[in-house]
Design an enzyme around this catalytic site. Structure first.
Site, short mmCIF file in Angstrom:
data_model
loop_
_atom_site.label_atom_id
_atom_site.label_comp_id
_atom_site.label_asym_id
_atom_site.label_seq_id
_atom_site.Cartn_x
_atom_site.Cartn_y
_atom_site.Cartn_z
CD1 TRP A 102 2.01 -56.67 -32.06
CD2 TRP A 102 3.60 -55.48 -30.99
NE1 TRP A 102 2.19 -57.21 -30.80
CE2 TRP A 102 3.15 -56.51 -30.13
CE3 TRP A 102 4.58 -54.61 -30.53
CZ2 TRP A 102 3.66 -56.68 -28.83
CZ3 TRP A 102 5.09 -54.78 -29.25
CH2 TRP A 102 4.64 -55.80 -28.41
CG ASP A 173 7.18 -56.26 -36.63
OD1 ASP A 173 7.65 -57.41 -36.57
OD2 ASP A 173 6.67 -55.68 -35.64
CE LYS A 197 5.69 -62.45 -31.63
NZ LYS A 197 4.94 -62.54 -30.39
N1 PLP Z 1 6.11 -56.88 -33.38
C1 PLP Z 1 5.17 -57.85 -33.34
C2 PLP Z 1 4.32 -58.08 -34.56
C3 PLP Z 1 4.99 -58.61 -32.19
O1 PLP Z 1 4.06 -59.57 -32.16
C4 PLP Z 1 5.82 -58.37 -31.07
C5 PLP Z 1 5.66 -59.16 -29.83
O2 PLP Z 1 4.76 -59.92 -29.64
C6 PLP Z 1 6.77 -57.35 -31.15
C7 PLP Z 1 6.89 -56.63 -32.32
C8 PLP Z 1 7.68 -57.05 -30.00
O3 PLP Z 1 8.61 -58.08 -29.94
P1 PLP Z 1 9.73 -58.20 -28.82
O4 PLP Z 1 9.03 -58.54 -27.55
O5 PLP Z 1 10.61 -59.28 -29.35
O6 PLP Z 1 10.44 -56.89 -28.75
#
Ligand code: PLP
Length: 361
Positions: A102, A173, A197
């Site tokens: 991520w 994040d 989550k």
């Molecule tokens: N950042 C992290 C740590 C994630 O686990 C996720 C999705 O699982 C995201 C970003 C992306 O999130 P979204 O699908 O809400 O854009």
């Protein structure tokens, strides 16, 4: 019906008490004869829901008064674009810590808006995957901010150290670890997290932003991602995801009743200890992340004999243990054990794992 425990990485399990309450209120919310999702976001009834949710969230994380909380659309990925758009100012670059999938995805998005200075902090310790300690991160001097991801949902890697980088603007994040343990918000410029989550349903993203960082958005930034616009409009510049906001508010109340984030911290530790304990005591299961960087939220594990993966997934599903298949880039299994997963759920999983090993090992 078999008791079901859902180990999905997100959208993830929600507290059953919250779902029951939402079910009861679904068609007649607060005696209005209608659902909360059918009323105007500008009605006094919804404003009360919105304000209470924000207050409870602030209480839970002890968010200082000089921070705004924004309830946004677009998921965490929208924030991958919103962060450079709002924070770069005249700077050409920002530091991006690359610790996993991520963090790397955030870098890819940032490349559209600047030249991110990528700092690869992945390493190995005793042959296991690990992250360099923060004091070894080579930050640059002219970066507008430093971005990192404290919990890599797919890799199962966590950076639990809290940042202490002087007056650098730290952006994190927190999508898959928010509210799982106390954090010192004042060390950050921006914290963001997709809701699906540890907070509530998908469709909502929470952003905590220090007030002095507002008002720097580049002209290309869409108004719905401009933190100042959102703050000035109490996150109602456009129609917010009202049902997700309401449900997240119920989750915050549930968390407070359960003893808040400090209590969650203890329970999350107990759940992670139980699961990693079973993995580590056996040669049949394996997790290849160094102890200090193991995620307490997302626990990837492999079976020594990958030919058994399919049987493991079939049998676990029958036992009411859902969504254990690992992410396609990692393979194997992954158990996501966010706040709403009770200790009994992890116990059911570990009992199953021990029994599966006895029968197939
Ligand atoms: N950042 C992290 C740590 C994630 O686990 C996720 C999705 O699982 C995201 C970003 C992306 O999130 P979204 O699908 O809400 O854009």
């Amino acid at each position: 019906m078999t008791q079901v425990y859902n180990f999905s990485s997100g959208p993830a399990m929600l507290p059953v008490e919250v779902l029951r309450r939402a079910e009861q209120e679904l068609t007649n919310w607060h005696g209005l004869g209608t659902s909360v999702m059918e009323i105007s976001h500008r009605s006094k009834e919804f404003i009360q829901v919105a304000e209470e949710a924000e207050k409870d969230f602030r209480d839970l994380l002890k968010i200082p008064a000089n921070y705004k909380v924004l309830f946004c659309h677009g998921g965490a990925r929208a924030q991958f674009a919103a962060i450079p758009g709002n924070l770069l100012g005249a700077a050409k670059s920002a530091d991006y810590i690359d610790g996993g999938y991520w963090a790397h995805s955030a870098i890819k998005e940032a490349e559209k808006y600047c030249s991110p200075n990528t700092i690869d902090v992945k390493t190995t310790r005793d042959g296991k995957r690990a992250i360099l300690p923060m004091r070894e991160w080579q930050l640059s001097n002219d970066a507008a901010y430093v971005h990192f991801c404290p919990n890599e949902t797919i890799d199962g890697i966590a950076i639990d150290e809290q940042p202490d980088f002087g007056d650098k603007v730290v952006v994190a994040d927190y999508s898959s670890t928010i509210l799982s343990r106390p954090i010192d918000v004042s060390r950050y410029g921006v914290i963001y997290a997709g809701a699906q989550k540890n907070i509530g349903p998908a469709g909502l993203t929470l952003v905590i932003v220090r007030e002095d960082l507002l008002g720097k958005a580049h002209s290309y930034v869409p108004s719905i991602l401009d933190y100042k616009v959102l703050a000035e409009n109490d996150s109602m510049f456009n129609t917010p995801p009202t049902f997700a906001w309401y449900l997240s508010g119920l989750v915050f109340k549930w968390l407070k009743e359960k003893g808040g984030v400090a209590d969650m911290d203890k329970q999350n530790q107990a759940k992670a200890d139980l699961l990693y304990g079973v993995i580590d005591r056996s040669d049949f299961y394996r997790n290849d992340v160094a102890a200090e960087n193991r995620s307490r939220m997302n626990v990837p594990f492999q079976l020594a004999d990958a030919a058994l993966d399919k049987v493991f997934l079939e049998e676990s599903l029958k036992a009411g243990l859902h969504a254990l298949k690992g992410h396609r880039v990692v393979g194997g299994m992954r158990a996501s054990i966010y706040n709403a997963m009770p200790l009994e759920g992890v116990k059911a999983l570990t009992d199953f794992m021990v029994d599966f090993e006895r029968r197939h090992g």
